[in-house]
Design a protein around this motif. Structure first.
Motif, PDB file in Angstrom:
ATOM      1  N   PRO A  79       0.827  -1.191   0.000  1.00 21.47           N
ATOM      2  CA  PRO A  79       0.000   0.000   0.000  1.00 21.47           C
ATOM      3  C   PRO A  79       0.873   1.257   0.000  1.00 21.47           C
ATOM      4  O   PRO A  79       1.967   1.239   0.520  1.00 21.47           O
ATOM      5  CB  PRO A  79      -0.795  -0.130   1.302  1.00 21.47           C
ATOM      6  CG  PRO A  79       0.041  -0.979   2.183  1.00 21.47           C
ATOM      7  CD  PRO A  79       0.770  -1.927   1.283  1.00 21.47           C
ATOM      8  N   GLY A  80       0.351   2.318  -0.618  1.00 18.96           N
ATOM      9  CA  GLY A  80       1.079   3.583  -0.674  1.00 18.96           C
ATOM     10  C   GLY A  80       1.366   3.978  -2.103  1.00 18.96           C
ATOM     11  O   GLY A  80       0.538   3.778  -2.981  1.00 18.96           O
ATOM     12  N   GLY A  81       2.545   4.549  -2.327  1.00 18.04           N
ATOM     13  CA  GLY A  81       2.936   4.917  -3.676  1.00 18.04           C
ATOM     14  C   GLY A  81       2.674   6.368  -4.019  1.00 18.04           C
ATOM     15  O   GLY A  81       3.119   6.847  -5.062  1.00 18.04           O
ATOM     16  N   CYS A  82       1.948   7.074  -3.160  1.00 19.37           N
ATOM     17  CA  CYS A  82       1.719   8.517  -3.316  1.00 19.37           C
ATOM     18  C   CYS A  82       1.335   9.033  -1.928  1.00 19.37           C
ATOM     19  O   CYS A  82       0.973   8.250  -1.045  1.00 19.37           O
ATOM     20  CB  CYS A  82       0.640   8.806  -4.356  1.00 19.37           C
ATOM     21  SG  CYS A  82      -0.936   8.007  -4.042  1.00 19.37           S
ATOM     22  N   PRO A  83       1.418  10.344  -1.695  1.00 18.38           N
ATOM     23  CA  PRO A  83       1.286  10.830  -0.312  1.00 18.38           C
ATOM     24  C   PRO A  83      -0.023  10.438   0.383  1.00 18.38           C
ATOM     25  O   PRO A  83      -0.013  10.034   1.548  1.00 18.38           O
ATOM     26  CB  PRO A  83       1.417  12.353  -0.464  1.00 18.38           C
ATOM     27  CG  PRO A  83       2.306  12.513  -1.662  1.00 18.38           C
ATOM     28  CD  PRO A  83       1.900  11.412  -2.608  1.00 18.38           C
ATOM     29  N   ILE A  84      -1.147  10.523  -0.328  1.00 17.31           N
ATOM     30  CA  ILE A  84      -2.419  10.191   0.337  1.00 17.31           C
ATOM     31  C   ILE A  84      -2.454   8.705   0.680  1.00 17.31           C
ATOM     32  O   ILE A  84      -2.806   8.306   1.803  1.00 17.31           O
ATOM     33  CB  ILE A  84      -3.612  10.596  -0.560  1.00 17.31           C
ATOM     34  CG1 ILE A  84      -3.675  12.125  -0.669  1.00 17.31           C
ATOM     35  CG2 ILE A  84      -4.923  10.038  -0.006  1.00 17.31           C
ATOM     36  CD1 ILE A  84      -4.689  12.630  -1.688  1.00 17.31           C
ATOM     37  N   ALA A  85      -2.064   7.862  -0.270  1.00 19.05           N
ATOM     38  CA  ALA A  85      -2.080   6.419  -0.008  1.00 19.05           C
ATOM     39  C   ALA A  85      -1.023   6.029   1.032  1.00 19.05           C
ATOM     40  O   ALA A  85      -1.212   5.059   1.775  1.00 19.05           O
ATOM     41  CB  ALA A  85      -1.876   5.645  -1.312  1.00 19.05           C
ATOM     42  N   ASP A  86       0.081   6.811   1.090  1.00 25.26           N
ATOM     43  CA  ASP A  86       1.088   6.516   2.117  1.00 25.26           C
ATOM     44  C   ASP A  86       0.534   6.747   3.524  1.00 25.26           C
ATOM     45  O   ASP A  86       0.933   6.072   4.478  1.00 25.26           O
ATOM     46  CB  ASP A  86       2.344   7.371   1.900  1.00 25.26           C
ATOM     47  CG  ASP A  86       3.292   6.749   0.875  1.00 25.26           C
ATOM     48  OD1 ASP A  86       3.243   5.516   0.675  1.00 25.26           O
ATOM     49  OD2 ASP A  86       4.073   7.514   0.268  1.00 25.26           O
ATOM     50  N   GLN A  87      -0.393   7.705   3.645  1.00 24.73           N
ATOM     51  CA  GLN A  87      -1.003   7.906   4.962  1.00 24.73           C
ATOM     52  C   GLN A  87      -1.867   6.701   5.332  1.00 24.73           C
ATOM     53  O   GLN A  87      -1.945   6.306   6.496  1.00 24.73           O
ATOM     54  CB  GLN A  87      -1.842   9.184   4.964  1.00 24.73           C
ATOM     55  CG  GLN A  87      -0.980  10.442   4.848  1.00 24.73           C
ATOM     56  CD  GLN A  87      -1.824  11.704   4.819  1.00 24.73           C
ATOM     57  OE1 GLN A  87      -2.648  11.926   5.692  1.00 24.73           O
ATOM     58  NE2 GLN A  87      -1.645  12.519   3.803  1.00 24.73           N
ATOM     59  N   MET A  88      -2.517   6.113   4.337  1.00 21.95           N
ATOM     60  CA  MET A  88      -3.303   4.900   4.614  1.00 21.95           C
ATOM     61  C   MET A  88      -2.361   3.739   4.934  1.00 21.95           C
ATOM     62  O   MET A  88      -2.644   2.908   5.792  1.00 21.95           O
ATOM     63  CB  MET A  88      -4.203   4.583   3.418  1.00 21.95           C
ATOM     64  CG  MET A  88      -5.184   5.716   3.111  1.00 21.95           C
ATOM     65  SD  MET A  88      -6.251   5.303   1.713  1.00 21.95           S
ATOM     66  CE  MET A  88      -6.733   6.942   1.163  1.00 21.95           C
ATOM     67  N   ARG A  89      -1.220   3.675   4.237  1.00 24.04           N
ATOM     68  CA  ARG A  89      -0.224   2.634   4.521  1.00 24.04           C
ATOM     69  C   ARG A  89       0.197   2.661   5.990  1.00 24.04           C
ATOM     70  O   ARG A  89       0.318   1.619   6.627  1.00 24.04           O
ATOM     71  CB  ARG A  89       1.019   2.842   3.638  1.00 24.04           C
ATOM     72  CG  ARG A  89       2.144   1.869   3.916  1.00 24.04           C
ATOM     73  CD  ARG A  89       3.427   2.243   3.163  1.00 24.04           C
ATOM     74  NE  ARG A  89       4.515   1.311   3.459  1.00 24.04           N
ATOM     75  CZ  ARG A  89       4.814   0.247   2.708  1.00 24.04           C
ATOM     76  NH1 ARG A  89       4.112  -0.026   1.637  1.00 24.04           N
ATOM     77  NH2 ARG A  89       5.804  -0.548   3.036  1.00 24.04           N
ATOM     78  N   GLN A 115      -6.506   5.480  -5.121  1.00 17.28           N
ATOM     79  CA  GLN A 115      -5.724   6.721  -5.217  1.00 17.28           C
ATOM     80  C   GLN A 115      -4.439   6.483  -6.017  1.00 17.28           C
ATOM     81  O   GLN A 115      -4.086   7.261  -6.907  1.00 17.28           O
ATOM     82  CB  GLN A 115      -5.392   7.208  -3.798  1.00 17.28           C
ATOM     83  CG  GLN A 115      -4.700   8.555  -3.765  1.00 17.28           C
ATOM     84  CD  GLN A 115      -5.631   9.701  -4.146  1.00 17.28           C
ATOM     85  OE1 GLN A 115      -6.834   9.645  -3.870  1.00 17.28           O
ATOM     86  NE2 GLN A 115      -5.097  10.725  -4.767  1.00 17.28           N
ATOM     87  N   HIS A 116      -3.756   5.398  -5.692  1.00 17.01           N
ATOM     88  CA  HIS A 116      -2.463   5.097  -6.310  1.00 17.01           C
ATOM     89  C   HIS A 116      -2.600   4.819  -7.807  1.00 17.01           C
ATOM     90  O   HIS A 116      -1.800   5.304  -8.617  1.00 17.01           O
ATOM     91  CB  HIS A 116      -1.871   3.877  -5.583  1.00 17.01           C
ATOM     92  CG  HIS A 116      -0.528   3.448  -6.049  1.00 17.01           C
ATOM     93  ND1 HIS A 116      -0.215   2.134  -6.273  1.00 17.01           N
ATOM     94  CD2 HIS A 116       0.593   4.151  -6.345  1.00 17.01           C
ATOM     95  CE1 HIS A 116       1.043   2.051  -6.674  1.00 17.01           C
ATOM     96  NE2 HIS A 116       1.561   3.259  -6.724  1.00 17.01           N
ATOM     97  N   VAL A 117      -3.622   4.045  -8.190  1.00 18.68           N
ATOM     98  CA  VAL A 117      -3.815   3.712  -9.609  1.00 18.68           C
ATOM     99  C   VAL A 117      -4.071   4.990 -10.403  1.00 18.68           C
ATOM    100  O   VAL A 117      -3.458   5.208 -11.461  1.00 18.68           O
ATOM    101  CB  VAL A 117      -4.969   2.696  -9.780  1.00 18.68           C
ATOM    102  CG1 VAL A 117      -5.380   2.583 -11.242  1.00 18.68           C
ATOM    103  CG2 VAL A 117      -4.552   1.331  -9.256  1.00 18.68           C
ATOM    104  N   GLN A 118      -4.960   5.837  -9.892  1.00 14.73           N
ATOM    105  CA  GLN A 118      -5.318   7.046 -10.648  1.00 14.73           C
ATOM    106  C   GLN A 118      -4.215   8.086 -10.659  1.00 14.73           C
ATOM    107  O   GLN A 118      -4.027   8.792 -11.644  1.00 14.73           O
ATOM    108  CB  GLN A 118      -6.576   7.691 -10.048  1.00 14.73           C
ATOM    109  CG  GLN A 118      -7.840   7.083 -10.610  1.00 14.73           C
ATOM    110  CD  GLN A 118      -8.995   8.085 -10.560  1.00 14.73           C
ATOM    111  OE1 GLN A 118      -8.810   9.294 -10.669  1.00 14.73           O
ATOM    112  NE2 GLN A 118     -10.185   7.559 -10.376  1.00 14.73           N
ATOM    113  N   GLU A 119      -3.510   8.201  -9.530  1.00 12.13           N
ATOM    114  CA  GLU A 119      -2.531   9.289  -9.415  1.00 12.13           C
ATOM    115  C   GLU A 119      -1.173   8.911  -9.996  1.00 12.13           C
ATOM    116  O   GLU A 119      -0.449   9.784 -10.489  1.00 12.13           O
ATOM    117  CB  GLU A 119      -2.392   9.668  -7.926  1.00 12.13           C
ATOM    118  CG  GLU A 119      -1.602  10.942  -7.700  1.00 12.13           C
ATOM    119  CD  GLU A 119      -1.542  11.343  -6.226  1.00 12.13           C
ATOM    120  OE1 GLU A 119      -2.531  11.115  -5.487  1.00 12.13           O
ATOM    121  OE2 GLU A 119      -0.487  11.879  -5.829  1.00 12.13           O
ATOM    122  N   VAL A 120      -0.812   7.637  -9.931  1.00  9.48           N
ATOM    123  CA  VAL A 120       0.553   7.234 -10.305  1.00  9.48           C
ATOM    124  C   VAL A 120       0.589   6.245 -11.476  1.00  9.48           C
ATOM    125  O   VAL A 120       1.253   6.484 -12.483  1.00  9.48           O
ATOM    126  CB  VAL A 120       1.288   6.619  -9.078  1.00  9.48           C
ATOM    127  CG1 VAL A 120       2.677   6.128  -9.477  1.00  9.48           C
ATOM    128  CG2 VAL A 120       1.364   7.624  -7.948  1.00  9.48           C
TER     129      VAL A 120
END
Ligand code: ATP
Ligand code: MG
Length: 214
Positions: free
Chosen positions: A39-49, A75-80
């Motif tokens: 999980p993670g890969g971008c700032p919002i998803a990293d907070q969930m991580r 979030q990660h799929v769409q953003e990254v």
């Protein structure tokens, strides 16, 4: 569209190590590579991580955990991931939808149909072109992961390392069942040898299967 490769396997099997080595090989060939992780890969998803992997959150319910993984993935799929693939770049992702099937489905024994629906919703149907499953006995992987944890201080992402060996055995079997179900997408590599040996096996397994038949 770029080529999308995911790395999967039990804790400590060598995903992060082999992903980094493949990234170096592809970049040496002049390819543009985005390396990311779940999980993670971008700032919002990293907070969930941080919530998902915090050993202090052992009281998280299996359903809440599943939904947080799906939220982080959306979030990660769409953003990254999608933007990188649209730029024609190769995306290497450390864990993806198969991890949810293996951990939440086979490990926690949640409904595999529900997981499949959530994965489809979160990804919008984006699937890896290739999945490298690094397989090794769970005790081998866990002892590597635990020595890494002991060697580092600071934020401790160890909730899954603290699960029972039985749990990890179910995860390993779940991954192998996925590889049998999707033989065109999966390559299975023995990760019980040393880093160099596993790298040779990954390279051999990918030869001819990368974009452009390399
Ligand atoms: N084949 C190997 N033999 C011995 N040690 C290894 C091997 N591959 C990786 N390691 C070491 O074992 C530890 C775990 O490896 P790595 O982080 O690559 O695994 P991982 O699958 O990403 O683990 P996690 O699921 O915990 O993220 C690291 O300290 C790494 O340097
Ligand atoms: Mg890792």
């Amino acid at each position: 569209m770029g080529f999308f490769i995911t790395f999967e396997g039990v804790e400590g099997c060598g995903k992060t190590t082999q992903l980094r080595l493949l990234k170096e090989r592809l970049e040496a060939d002049g390819e543009k590579v985005v390396a990311t992780r779940e999980p993670g890969g971008c700032p919002i998803a990293d907070q969930m991580r941080a919530i998902l992997l915090d050993a202090g959150n052992s009281a998280i319910t299996p359903l809440a955990e599943l939904l947080l993984y799906a939220a982080a993935r959306a979030q990660h799929v769409q953003e990254v991931i999608v933007p990188a693939l649209e730029r024609g770049e190769t995306v290497l992702c450390d864990r993806f939808t198969d991890a949810t099937v293996a951990y939440q489905g086979h490990g926690r024994e949640l409904d595999l149909d529900v997981i499949g629906q959530l994965n489809a919703l979160a990804t919008g149907g984006v699937q890896p072109d290739l999945t490298v499953l690094i397989d090794c006995p769970v005790q081998v992987g866990l002892s590597r992961a635990l020595s890494r944890i002991e060697a580092t201080s600071g934020a401790r992402e160890e909730r899954f390392e603290l699960e029972s060996v039985r749990f990890h055995e179910r995860v390993r079997e779940g991954y192998l069942a996925l590889a049998r179900a999707y033989p065109e997408r999966f390559v299975v590599v023995d990760g019980s040898g040393d880093v160099a040996r596993t790298e040779v096996l990954v390279t051999a397994a990918l030869s001819g299967r990368l974009q452009g038949g390399r």
